[in-house]
Design an enzyme around this catalytic site. Structure first.
Site, mmCIF file in Angstrom:
data_model
loop_
_atom_site.group_PDB
_atom_site.id
_atom_site.type_symbol
_atom_site.label_atom_id
_atom_site.label_comp_id
_atom_site.label_asym_id
_atom_site.label_seq_id
_atom_site.Cartn_x
_atom_site.Cartn_y
_atom_site.Cartn_z
ATOM 1 N N ASN A 217 -8.133 4.268 -2.585
ATOM 2 C CA ASN A 217 -7.521 3.083 -1.999
ATOM 3 C C ASN A 217 -6.850 2.253 -3.091
ATOM 4 O OD1 ASN A 217 -6.791 1.242 -0.040
ATOM 5 N ND2 ASN A 217 -8.869 0.612 0.478
ATOM 6 N N CYS B 34 0.824 -1.211 0.000
ATOM 7 C CA CYS B 34 0.000 0.000 0.000
ATOM 8 C C CYS B 34 0.856 1.258 0.000
ATOM 9 C CB CYS B 34 -0.939 0.001 1.193
ATOM 10 S SG CYS B 34 -0.099 -0.047 2.797
ATOM 11 N N HIS C 76 -2.039 1.515 7.083
ATOM 12 C CA HIS C 76 -2.352 1.432 5.654
ATOM 13 C C HIS C 76 -2.090 2.775 4.979
ATOM 14 C CE1 HIS C 76 -4.183 -0.262 2.116
ATOM 15 N NE2 HIS C 76 -5.201 0.580 2.111
#
Length: 354
Positions: A309, A153, A289
């Site tokens: 995302n 990520c 994240h």
């Protein structure tokens, strides 16, 4: 990124809401889930996502996780009147512990964030009063990508920021290579985690500020492996440095408005079942994240951030989530960073490369 025991997480959540809401929690306690109802929803879920499990033990484990997630979704919906949590998404058959292990880079932030060097940039110009910005509409955001089973990520967040800064400064939008960072960045740890400013530091120190295009160095780590670095590709963008922004939502909004998308870290523990809407109660304790702020809307009720995302376009709102502004939802303001890009269309910005 920080790992948490799912049982401990549930206990802490219960204690928190008993303390905060007292007897009101009784009315919000998830009702027992009927097995017949759960089986019907589970069958639809498996068909929708093409799920098939090899044995009775695994099937039972997945069903029990799904059933528990039905209760979790109910609870989160009671706390978020403007958002919707559901078990129709692709992660609904995972336990919280499995989800964290696969998608939240356990322990990395806890181990490395203390070494994060802040070099806060403050823009002294007066706020413009702009109430909404969406860099998707301005051609500065690439399509939603998918990190897969790799804890990368951080690379998607950093690359998304560079893509946005490059386009917002007047260059053509180009999709850049996350794989270059995952395979070649020896400061970070590939599929085992990383930090966005560390990635930008590596780009400056070891790659002369250059970033390859995705077309010339495509992403291949979706299965969780880290191929060797071949460090060859077409340069698609070049950064001049990077900086940390103030841990202040208004300042972050000013940067997003005037400069473009911002890389941030969040606690995405409760994102497993997010389906849409504006999250106003995230239940966050620790960063785990990396994502990308691409805009905001202060006119909405409630006002919200637009966050990109890296779990594919089938998650959330076509790959995006909206978080309420002004209350540090999911700890969004705790780690905002951005690369800087030279452009004749924007004034010079002080940078740091270490």
């Amino acid at each position: 990124m920080a790992r948490r025991n799912p049982l401990l997480f549930a206990i802490v959540v219960t204690i928190l809401f008993v303390v905060c809401y007292g007897s009101a929690l009784i009315a919000q306690t998830p009702p027992p889930v009927d097995n017949f109802v759960a089986s019907a929803h589970y069958g639809s879920f498996k068909k929708r996502h093409g799920k098939a499990f090899g044995g009775d033990a695994e099937e039972g484990h997945r069903f029990n996780a799904f059933k528990q997630n039905m209760q979790t979704a109910y609870f989160l919906n009671t706390q978020n009147p403007h958002a919707h949590y559901d078990v129709s998404g692709k992660f609904a058959d995972l336990t919280p512990q499995e989800f964290a292990k696969l998608y939240l880079n356990p322990d990395y932030y806890a181990r490395h964030l203390k070494n994060h060097k802040e070099d806060v940039h403050v823009d002294d110009s007066a706020p413009s009063g702009v109430m909404s910005v969406d860099w998707r509409d301005k051609g500065a955001v690439t399509p939603v990508k998918n990190q897969g089973l790799c804890g990368s990520c951080w690379a998607f967040s950093a690359i998304g920021n560079i893509e946005g800064q490059w386009a917002a400064s007047g260059h053509s939008l180009v999709s850049l290579s996350e794989q270059m960072l995952v395979s070649c960045d020896n400061i970070d740890e590939g599929c085992n985690g990383g930090l966005m400013d560390q990635a930008m530091n590596w780009i400056m120190q070891s790659h002369n500020g250059s970033v390859f295009t995705e077309a010339s160095y495509p992403y291949t780590s979706g299965g969780g492996t880290r191929p060797p670095c071949h460090d060859e590709g077409e340069v698609g963008a070049k950064i001049t440095g990077f900086l940390s922004l103030p841990h202040d939502e208004e300042r972050i909004a000013e940067w997003v408005e005037k400069r473009g998308p911002v890389a941030v870290a969040v606690d995405a523990t409760t994102w497993q079942l997010y389906f849409g809407g504006v999250v106003s109660l995230c239940l966050a304790w620790s960063l785990n994240h990396g994502v990308l702020i691409v805009g905001f809307n202060k006119n909405a009720k409630p006002p919200y951030w637009i966050v990109k995302n890296s779990w594919g376009s089938s998650w959330g709102e076509k790959g995006y989530i909206r978080l309420a502004m002004g209350s540090n939802q999911c700890m969004l303001k705790n780690y905002p960073v951005s690369a800087t890009v030279e452009s004749p269309h924007t004034p010079h910005v002080p940078t740091t490369t270490a």
